[in-house]
Scaffold this motif. Sequence first.
Motif, PDB file in Angstrom:
ATOM      1  N   ALA A   1       0.838  -1.209   0.000  1.00 56.66           N
ATOM      2  CA  ALA A   1       0.000   0.000   0.000  1.00 56.66           C
ATOM      3  C   ALA A   1       0.863   1.246   0.000  1.00 56.66           C
ATOM      4  O   ALA A   1       0.593   2.197  -0.734  1.00 56.66           O
ATOM      5  N   LEU A   2       1.917   1.252   0.806  1.00 55.97           N
ATOM      6  CA  LEU A   2       2.833   2.397   0.837  1.00 55.97           C
ATOM      7  C   LEU A   2       3.509   2.577  -0.516  1.00 55.97           C
ATOM      8  O   LEU A   2       3.622   3.699  -1.026  1.00 55.97           O
ATOM      9  N   GLY A   3       3.939   1.476  -1.117  1.00 58.74           N
ATOM     10  CA  GLY A   3       4.572   1.557  -2.433  1.00 58.74           C
ATOM     11  C   GLY A   3       3.629   2.112  -3.478  1.00 58.74           C
ATOM     12  O   GLY A   3       4.007   2.962  -4.289  1.00 58.74           O
ATOM     13  N   MET A   4       2.382   1.654  -3.442  1.00 59.24           N
ATOM     14  CA  MET A   4       1.399   2.144  -4.409  1.00 59.24           C
ATOM     15  C   MET A   4       1.141   3.633  -4.187  1.00 59.24           C
ATOM     16  O   MET A   4       1.055   4.399  -5.148  1.00 59.24           O
ATOM     17  N   TRP A   5       1.038   4.049  -2.933  1.00 59.17           N
ATOM     18  CA  TRP A   5       0.799   5.463  -2.639  1.00 59.17           C
ATOM     19  C   TRP A   5       1.996   6.306  -3.083  1.00 59.17           C
ATOM     20  O   TRP A   5       1.823   7.335  -3.750  1.00 59.17           O
ATOM     21  N   ALA A   6       3.204   5.885  -2.716  1.00 54.91           N
ATOM     22  CA  ALA A   6       4.399   6.665  -3.067  1.00 54.91           C
ATOM     23  C   ALA A   6       4.578   6.730  -4.580  1.00 54.91           C
ATOM     24  O   ALA A   6       4.910   7.771  -5.132  1.00 54.91           O
ATOM     25  N   HIS A   7       4.323   5.623  -5.248  1.00 51.39           N
ATOM     26  CA  HIS A   7       4.411   5.572  -6.708  1.00 51.39           C
ATOM     27  C   HIS A   7       3.416   6.567  -7.318  1.00 51.39           C
ATOM     28  O   HIS A   7       3.776   7.389  -8.160  1.00 51.39           O
ATOM     29  N   HIS A   8       2.190   6.523  -6.848  1.00 52.43           N
ATOM     30  CA  HIS A   8       1.139   7.418  -7.340  1.00 52.43           C
ATOM     31  C   HIS A   8       1.498   8.874  -7.034  1.00 52.43           C
ATOM     32  O   HIS A   8       1.387   9.749  -7.896  1.00 52.43           O
ATOM     33  N   TRP A   9       1.966   9.135  -5.834  1.00 50.43           N
ATOM     34  CA  TRP A   9       2.338  10.492  -5.417  1.00 50.43           C
ATOM     35  C   TRP A   9       3.487  11.029  -6.269  1.00 50.43           C
ATOM     36  O   TRP A   9       3.426  12.165  -6.746  1.00 50.43           O
ATOM     37  N   CYS A  10       4.512  10.228  -6.458  1.00 52.35           N
ATOM     38  CA  CYS A  10       5.670  10.684  -7.247  1.00 52.35           C
ATOM     39  C   CYS A  10       5.286  11.010  -8.678  1.00 52.35           C
ATOM     40  O   CYS A  10       5.783  11.977  -9.251  1.00 52.35           O
TER      41      CYS A  10
END
Length: 158
Positions: free
Chosen positions: A66-75
């Motif tokens: 979930a963190l990876g998906m959020w950070a990926h989306h945010w970046c």
Amino acid sequence: MASVAGRGRAPLDTAVVQGFYDRMRAVAPAAYGAIERDRADDPTRPFAETACGRLVGSLDAAGLRALGMWAHHWCMRFYDDDTRVGVRLVGEIAGRRGLGWTADEVRWLLDRSHEAGPAAGHRFTLPLAAAAELPSGALPEGVPVDTVPADWRRLRAG
């Protein structure tokens, strides 16, 4: 989410995608706070000693996805801002093995990466690392796990 049904492929189920957003929202406050603290900190600090590193260390595999998906989306959404810390976070998560990525998660990451366009330089870091962990043939539509960004764009174009 943009539909790809017109290109011969069914879009991801709306409930599945909503589940991704719900999971990302659960980690977003901590992730945003960690990124902001790290932006103001020493960029050469070892990752494990950063706020993002401590956050990563506190999560199980599902939380890391979930963190990876959020950070990926945010970046990808804010690539024109200072995303150095976010890119580092994405890279660290991409380097971890055994997170148990699902085919739907990887497909969503790849779709979002494609939609970001060429300006977000690191848009395929996490999805391709996650895809490499899937068993052969796990991705729908015959997307191979070693797909490079240019091949993914051609696959998406139909």
